[in-house]
Design a protein around this motif. Sequence first.
Motif, PDB file in Angstrom:
ATOM      1  N   ILE A   9       0.856  -1.176   0.000  1.00 45.72           N
ATOM      2  CA  ILE A   9       0.000   0.000   0.000  1.00 45.72           C
ATOM      3  C   ILE A   9       0.897   1.233   0.000  1.00 45.72           C
ATOM      4  O   ILE A   9       1.767   1.376   0.854  1.00 45.72           O
ATOM      5  N   ASP A  10       0.729   2.067  -0.991  1.00 47.03           N
ATOM      6  CA  ASP A  10       1.543   3.282  -1.144  1.00 47.03           C
ATOM      7  C   ASP A  10       3.037   2.958  -1.140  1.00 47.03           C
ATOM      8  O   ASP A  10       3.834   3.685  -0.555  1.00 47.03           O
ATOM      9  N   ARG A  71      -2.188   4.967   9.715  1.00 46.60           N
ATOM     10  CA  ARG A  71      -3.432   4.825   8.970  1.00 46.60           C
ATOM     11  C   ARG A  71      -3.358   3.634   8.022  1.00 46.60           C
ATOM     12  O   ARG A  71      -4.301   2.859   7.913  1.00 46.60           O
ATOM     13  N   SER A  72      -2.234   3.474   7.333  1.00 50.06           N
ATOM     14  CA  SER A  72      -2.099   2.363   6.385  1.00 50.06           C
ATOM     15  C   SER A  72      -2.220   1.012   7.085  1.00 50.06           C
ATOM     16  O   SER A  72      -2.691   0.039   6.492  1.00 50.06           O
ATOM     17  N   ASP A  73      -1.815   0.926   8.362  1.00 50.05           N
ATOM     18  CA  ASP A  73      -1.952  -0.323   9.113  1.00 50.05           C
ATOM     19  C   ASP A  73      -3.418  -0.693   9.270  1.00 50.05           C
ATOM     20  O   ASP A  73      -3.791  -1.868   9.142  1.00 50.05           O
TER      21      ASP A  73
END
Length: 136
Positions: A9-10, A71-73
């Motif tokens: 992610i990203d 946030r990505s977690d």
Amino acid sequence: MKIARHYIIDGVEIMVLDGRDDFMLGSRGMALLAHRKLGVGADRILVFTGTEEQPSFIAYDTDGCFSEARRSDYVVLACYLRDCGISPNVAEMLRNLGMDVLAAARAEIESLEIHITEYFWNKALEQDARMETAAC
């Protein structure tokens, strides 16, 4: 054999392990698992420790140290729970925690399943045991 999921992610590679049933690795074992040459390789490792009713996780950096959740977690956790068929309302619970990840959980995030052999897992556990005996 242990099964993990690996998400990107990203540009960040996040590995997710299910820590509800088995003995989990310590910091040196996590560092070995995250190592790109000696282990599987990841930028972060999440260990799912919750239930369907109460999703939770522990985050680790590549050095095996505990890390603040990002946030990505939460996005990856929502995707992991969806992929594993755990509780269809988990994204709603995460939203109640103040994380707007419902749309992201529905998004297509690149992922794959990783099989970790017992041999490697035992070597990682040995790394943790060496750290414990060295600290005594």
